[in-house]
Design a protein around this motif. Structure first.
Motif, PDB file in Angstrom:
ATOM      1  N   ILE A  44     -43.942  -5.197  71.922  1.00 24.63           N
ATOM      2  CA  ILE A  44     -42.332  -5.488  71.458  1.00 24.63           C
ATOM      3  C   ILE A  44     -41.322  -4.839  72.307  1.00 24.63           C
ATOM      4  CG2 ILE A  44     -40.984  -5.551  69.733  1.00 24.63           C
ATOM      5  CD1 ILE A  44     -43.253  -5.947  67.884  1.00 24.63           C
ATOM      6  N   TYR A  45     -41.417  -3.603  72.607  1.00 22.28           N
ATOM      7  CA  TYR A  45     -40.480  -3.037  73.592  1.00 22.28           C
ATOM      8  C   TYR A  45     -40.522  -3.001  74.841  1.00 22.28           C
ATOM      9  CZ  TYR A  45     -38.413   0.994  76.095  1.00 22.28           C
ATOM     10  OH  TYR A  45     -37.924   1.763  76.971  1.00 22.28           O
ATOM     11  N   LEU A  46     -41.714  -3.415  75.544  1.00 20.96           N
ATOM     12  CA  LEU A  46     -41.865  -3.935  76.765  1.00 20.96           C
ATOM     13  C   LEU A  46     -41.173  -5.378  76.983  1.00 20.96           C
ATOM     14  CD1 LEU A  46     -45.273  -2.582  77.727  1.00 20.96           C
ATOM     15  CD2 LEU A  46     -43.184  -1.440  78.026  1.00 20.96           C
ATOM     16  N   LEU A  47     -41.326  -6.083  76.117  1.00 18.37           N
ATOM     17  CA  LEU A  47     -40.664  -7.353  76.260  1.00 18.37           C
ATOM     18  C   LEU A  47     -39.313  -7.450  76.215  1.00 18.37           C
ATOM     19  CD1 LEU A  47     -43.044  -9.420  74.102  1.00 18.37           C
ATOM     20  CD2 LEU A  47     -43.314  -9.503  76.303  1.00 18.37           C
ATOM     21  N   GLN A  48     -38.686  -6.696  75.804  1.00 18.09           N
ATOM     22  CA  GLN A  48     -37.160  -6.121  75.900  1.00 18.09           C
ATOM     23  C   GLN A  48     -36.114  -7.364  75.655  1.00 18.09           C
ATOM     24  OE1 GLN A  48     -35.646  -3.185  78.181  1.00 18.09           O
ATOM     25  NE2 GLN A  48     -37.538  -2.803  77.262  1.00 18.09           N
ATOM     26  N   ILE A  82     -34.700   2.251  71.357  1.00 20.31           N
ATOM     27  CA  ILE A  82     -34.512   1.071  72.089  1.00 20.31           C
ATOM     28  C   ILE A  82     -33.129   0.587  71.971  1.00 20.31           C
ATOM     29  CG2 ILE A  82     -35.039  -1.432  71.622  1.00 20.31           C
ATOM     30  CD1 ILE A  82     -37.610  -0.778  70.491  1.00 20.31           C
ATOM     31  N   PHE A  83     -32.589   0.918  70.913  1.00 17.04           N
ATOM     32  CA  PHE A  83     -31.000   0.352  70.936  1.00 17.04           C
ATOM     33  C   PHE A  83     -30.182   1.103  71.806  1.00 17.04           C
ATOM     34  CE2 PHE A  83     -32.229  -1.705  66.950  1.00 17.04           C
ATOM     35  CZ  PHE A  83     -31.776  -2.988  67.309  1.00 17.04           C
ATOM     36  N   LEU A  84     -30.607   2.564  71.956  1.00 15.38           N
ATOM     37  CA  LEU A  84     -29.834   3.334  72.878  1.00 15.38           C
ATOM     38  C   LEU A  84     -29.909   3.090  74.287  1.00 15.38           C
ATOM     39  CD1 LEU A  84     -30.300   6.936  71.189  1.00 15.38           C
ATOM     40  CD2 LEU A  84     -28.135   5.913  71.444  1.00 15.38           C
ATOM     41  N   ASN A  85     -31.312   2.477  74.481  1.00 14.18           N
ATOM     42  CA  ASN A  85     -31.355   2.184  76.221  1.00 14.18           C
ATOM     43  C   ASN A  85     -31.067   0.949  76.225  1.00 14.18           C
ATOM     44  OD1 ASN A  85     -33.032   4.442  76.759  1.00 14.18           O
ATOM     45  ND2 ASN A  85     -35.184   3.171  76.002  1.00 14.18           N
ATOM     46  N   MET A 122     -36.354  -7.298  68.974  1.00 11.08           N
ATOM     47  CA  MET A 122     -36.610  -5.970  68.427  1.00 11.08           C
ATOM     48  C   MET A 122     -35.473  -5.666  67.342  1.00 11.08           C
ATOM     49  SD  MET A 122     -36.887  -3.517  72.142  1.00 11.08           S
ATOM     50  CE  MET A 122     -35.356  -4.444  72.918  1.00 11.08           C
ATOM     51  N   ALA A 123     -34.477  -6.357  67.168  1.00 11.28           N
ATOM     52  CA  ALA A 123     -33.535  -6.178  66.037  1.00 11.28           C
ATOM     53  C   ALA A 123     -34.099  -6.861  64.848  1.00 11.28           C
ATOM     54  CB  ALA A 123     -32.172  -6.929  66.231  1.00 11.28           C
ATOM     55  N   ALA A 124     -34.770  -7.864  64.757  1.00 15.14           N
ATOM     56  CA  ALA A 124     -35.688  -8.322  63.639  1.00 15.14           C
ATOM     57  C   ALA A 124     -36.581  -7.689  63.232  1.00 15.14           C
ATOM     58  CB  ALA A 124     -36.055  -9.769  64.351  1.00 15.14           C
ATOM     59  N   TYR A 125     -37.391  -6.871  64.285  1.00 12.05           N
ATOM     60  CA  TYR A 125     -38.560  -5.952  64.039  1.00 12.05           C
ATOM     61  C   TYR A 125     -37.742  -4.736  63.378  1.00 12.05           C
ATOM     62  CZ  TYR A 125     -42.162  -2.698  65.511  1.00 12.05           C
ATOM     63  OH  TYR A 125     -43.366  -1.802  65.390  1.00 12.05           O
ATOM     64  N   PHE A 126     -36.832  -4.396  63.705  1.00 13.46           N
ATOM     65  CA  PHE A 126     -36.317  -3.257  63.100  1.00 13.46           C
ATOM     66  C   PHE A 126     -35.891  -3.467  61.706  1.00 13.46           C
ATOM     67  CE2 PHE A 126     -32.228  -0.604  62.526  1.00 13.46           C
ATOM     68  CZ  PHE A 126     -32.843   0.495  62.241  1.00 13.46           C
ATOM     69  N   ILE A 127     -35.345  -4.459  61.373  1.00 10.86           N
ATOM     70  CA  ILE A 127     -35.026  -4.850  60.157  1.00 10.86           C
ATOM     71  C   ILE A 127     -36.192  -5.127  59.131  1.00 10.86           C
ATOM     72  CG2 ILE A 127     -33.918  -6.685  58.618  1.00 10.86           C
ATOM     73  CD1 ILE A 127     -31.726  -7.093  60.902  1.00 10.86           C
ATOM     74  N   ILE A 128     -37.232  -5.923  59.783  1.00  7.82           N
ATOM     75  CA  ILE A 128     -38.366  -5.854  59.013  1.00  7.82           C
ATOM     76  C   ILE A 128     -39.246  -4.738  58.481  1.00  7.82           C
ATOM     77  CG2 ILE A 128     -40.807  -6.850  59.150  1.00  7.82           C
ATOM     78  CD1 ILE A 128     -39.508  -9.307  61.083  1.00  7.82           C
ATOM     79  N   LEU A 129     -39.121  -3.711  59.404  1.00 11.12           N
ATOM     80  CA  LEU A 129     -39.718  -2.414  59.162  1.00 11.12           C
ATOM     81  C   LEU A 129     -39.059  -1.687  58.291  1.00 11.12           C
ATOM     82  CD1 LEU A 129     -40.728  -1.073  62.920  1.00 11.12           C
ATOM     83  CD2 LEU A 129     -42.268  -1.959  61.184  1.00 11.12           C
ATOM     84  N   ILE A 130     -37.496  -1.594  58.357  1.00 10.18           N
ATOM     85  CA  ILE A 130     -36.829  -1.097  57.243  1.00 10.18           C
ATOM     86  C   ILE A 130     -37.258  -1.676  56.042  1.00 10.18           C
ATOM     87  CG2 ILE A 130     -34.582  -0.890  56.323  1.00 10.18           C
ATOM     88  CD1 ILE A 130     -35.170   1.396  58.495  1.00 10.18           C
ATOM     89  N   ALA A 131     -37.468  -2.881  55.734  1.00 14.41           N
ATOM     90  CA  ALA A 131     -37.259  -3.695  54.731  1.00 14.41           C
ATOM     91  C   ALA A 131     -38.889  -3.538  53.945  1.00 14.41           C
ATOM     92  CB  ALA A 131     -37.248  -5.166  54.542  1.00 14.41           C
ATOM     93  N   ALA A 132     -39.795  -3.378  54.693  1.00  9.90           N
ATOM     94  CA  ALA A 132     -41.133  -3.362  54.495  1.00  9.90           C
ATOM     95  C   ALA A 132     -41.704  -2.475  53.037  1.00  9.90           C
ATOM     96  CB  ALA A 132     -42.105  -2.763  55.585  1.00  9.90           C
ATOM     97  N   ILE A 154     -32.359 -14.274  63.047  1.00  3.22           N
ATOM     98  CA  ILE A 154     -31.727 -13.070  64.212  1.00  3.22           C
ATOM     99  C   ILE A 154     -31.998 -13.880  65.658  1.00  3.22           C
ATOM    100  CG2 ILE A 154     -31.987 -10.921  65.257  1.00  3.22           C
ATOM    101  CD1 ILE A 154     -32.287  -9.747  62.545  1.00  3.22           C
ATOM    102  N   CYS A 155     -33.222 -14.359  65.706  1.00  2.00           N
ATOM    103  CA  CYS A 155     -33.716 -14.924  66.979  1.00  2.00           C
ATOM    104  C   CYS A 155     -32.644 -16.071  67.505  1.00  2.00           C
ATOM    105  CB  CYS A 155     -34.968 -15.209  67.222  1.00  2.00           C
ATOM    106  SG  CYS A 155     -36.091 -13.731  67.378  1.00  2.00           S
ATOM    107  N   SER A 156     -32.405 -16.794  66.185  1.00  4.95           N
ATOM    108  CA  SER A 156     -31.406 -17.991  66.448  1.00  4.95           C
ATOM    109  C   SER A 156     -30.091 -17.599  67.098  1.00  4.95           C
ATOM    110  CB  SER A 156     -31.379 -18.862  65.135  1.00  4.95           C
ATOM    111  OG  SER A 156     -32.467 -19.324  64.862  1.00  4.95           O
ATOM    112  N   VAL A 157     -29.486 -16.489  66.999  1.00  2.00           N
ATOM    113  CA  VAL A 157     -28.457 -15.825  67.528  1.00  2.00           C
ATOM    114  C   VAL A 157     -28.603 -16.016  68.882  1.00  2.00           C
ATOM    115  CG1 VAL A 157     -26.454 -14.100  67.723  1.00  2.00           C
ATOM    116  CG2 VAL A 157     -27.763 -14.663  65.620  1.00  2.00           C
ATOM    117  N   THR A 158     -29.635 -15.803  69.897  1.00  2.00           N
ATOM    118  CA  THR A 158     -29.742 -15.856  71.253  1.00  2.00           C
ATOM    119  C   THR A 158     -30.662 -16.767  71.722  1.00  2.00           C
ATOM    120  OG1 THR A 158     -31.426 -14.154  70.998  1.00  2.00           O
ATOM    121  CG2 THR A 158     -29.045 -13.362  71.262  1.00  2.00           C
TER     122      THR A 158
END
Length: 408
Positions: free
Chosen positions: A205-209, A251-254, A214-224, A377-381
């Motif tokens: 997920i990180y390498l796909l950039q 990831i977000f810092l990069n 990644m934002a969706a992944y982050f939120i899902i992990l937080i909610a899990a 989230i992915c619908s935004v981009t």
């Protein structure tokens, strides 16, 4: 000819499994699997039960709204082609409730999809390593965008399996969600293997950039930890939260470092070599043109099949030659519906998401949360509900999770 119910049930279930497992593969393979599934579904239509949840009617309602928009579409032929794509919204709405899967079979299907995604990711790693060894370099020059691309990053990384980086990222995030959801059901040995799988998926997920993925992944992990009922103790919740902050934060810092001083500083008429262009500014230019198109028919939209034609005209009008030359779409599902179906379509989409997330909070449905977070989230981009990969993935897993909840 007399049909054996046991054989039909098993063939029906097997054909559905083929549909799920073929989603990440070339479209022709997935379409064949869908056709086979529909064939066996015909014999099981008597089992169809109407959904009690009003949110389940979003996809067929969207199809009907799009069908109506053909009456004023400026490009009837293209509109019919687009309508054919979103036929999945109705087909899976009708066919998935006809399945005869028990809870164990459902979990096996979900785990199988997750493992297929993991195997495809490993294949991408193998191809990338091979290319680096063969060329003695991590980079290859792309003459189309004049950029040196890293074999291990973004589209170049996923190109070996013919998948757009965003869609592969979406599949990997959902695969992670499946493994997390079923973690409690695994043996101690399999739990260790699952942790390794999750780490490999996280790296992929990180390498796909893709920032949205990644934002969706982050939120899902937080909610899990909060949506998985009694799966994780309070101590493990805290530990889990501390650990998952490390990867997303880096990831977000990069990503933040990658945004240069030209942020929000661009002109439509700038050529492709202008340093002010970056991934965000390109999208802002597309959205500006798309909103200008939407204003021309704000209530009912331009009609299905007309969006790209009218976008290209607006690109030319505003001197956005990059957008016209590359035939850019809106790259935003919300704006796409605003252009194509007007305020009616856009508000329908937003209302569906609001109602669904409210129900998720009440019912603590982690897998549904994962699907809808990725969609929202992915619908935004990206226009995730205009391409087959997105249409089939989101509609089929949305209704499968509905079906799964009815089995529990």
């Amino acid at each position: 000819m007399k049909y054996n119910n046991w054989n039909i049930d098993n063939l029906h279930n097997f054909s559905f499994g083929l549909v799920l497992l073929s989603i990440p593969f070339p479209m022709i393979i997935n379409n064949i699997a869908i056709f086979i599934f529909l064939f066996f579904s015909i014999f099981k239509l008597k089992n169809f039960k109407l959904y009690k949840n009003p949110a389940a009617f979003f996809f067929p309602t969207l199809f009907i709204l799009s069908l109506f928009s053909l009456l004023y579409s400026c490009n009837l032929l293209e509109g019919i082609k687009d309508l054919e794509k979103i036929l999945s919204f109705v087909l899976f709405f009708v066919c998935i409730p006809t399945l005869s899967l028990n809870k164990t079979q459902l979990n096996r299907l979900l785990n199988s999809f997750a493992n297929v995604c993991l195997l495809l990711l490993l294949y991408c790693f193998v191809v990338a390593i091979y290319n680096v060894i063969a060329t003695n370099s991590f980079y290859i020059f792309n003459p189309k965008n004049l950029v040196n691309e890293n074999y291990f990053l973004y589209h170049r990384f996923s190109s070996s399996i013919g998948l757009h980086a965003v869609y592969l990222g979406i599949f990997l995030v959902f695969a992670s969600s499946v493994f997390i959801y079923n973690f409690k059901t695994f043996s101690k040995k399999n739990r260790k293997i699952t942790i390794l799988k999750l780490l490999i998926l996280a790296l992929g997920i990180y390498l796909l950039q893709s920032f949205s993925v990644m934002a969706a992944y982050f939120i899902i992990l937080i909610a899990a930890p909060f949506l998985l009922k009694n799966h994780i103790s309070t101590f493990k919740k805290i530990t889990f939260l501390l650990l998952i902050f490390i990867l997303p934060a880096s990831i977000f810092l990069n990503k933040a470092k990658a945004v240069d001083t030209s942020f929000l500083n661009y002109n439509h008429t700038d050529d492709i070599h202008n340093r002010n262009w970056n991934s965000l500014n390109i999208r802002l230019a597309k959205w500006d043109c798309a909103l200008s198109v939407a204003k021309e028919s704000i209530f009912i939209g331009q009609g299905i099949g007309c969006t790209q034609d009218n976008l290209n005209k607006m690109y030319l009008k505003k001197g956005f030659e990059i957008g016209y030359g590359k035939n850019y779409s809106t790259h935003n599902q919300y704006i796409h519906y605003l252009v194509e179906l007007g305020l009616i379509g856009a508000l329908l989409f937003i209302t569906f998401l609001i109602i669904s997330f409210y129900q998720i909070v009440i019912n603590k449905n982690f897998l549904m949360f994962s699907i809808l977070t990725l969609l929202a989230i992915c619908s935004v981009t990206e226009n995730v509900l205009t391409l087959n990969k997105g249409i089939v993935f989101f509609s089929i897993f949305y209704y499968l999770i509905f079906y799964k909840n009815e089995q529990e």
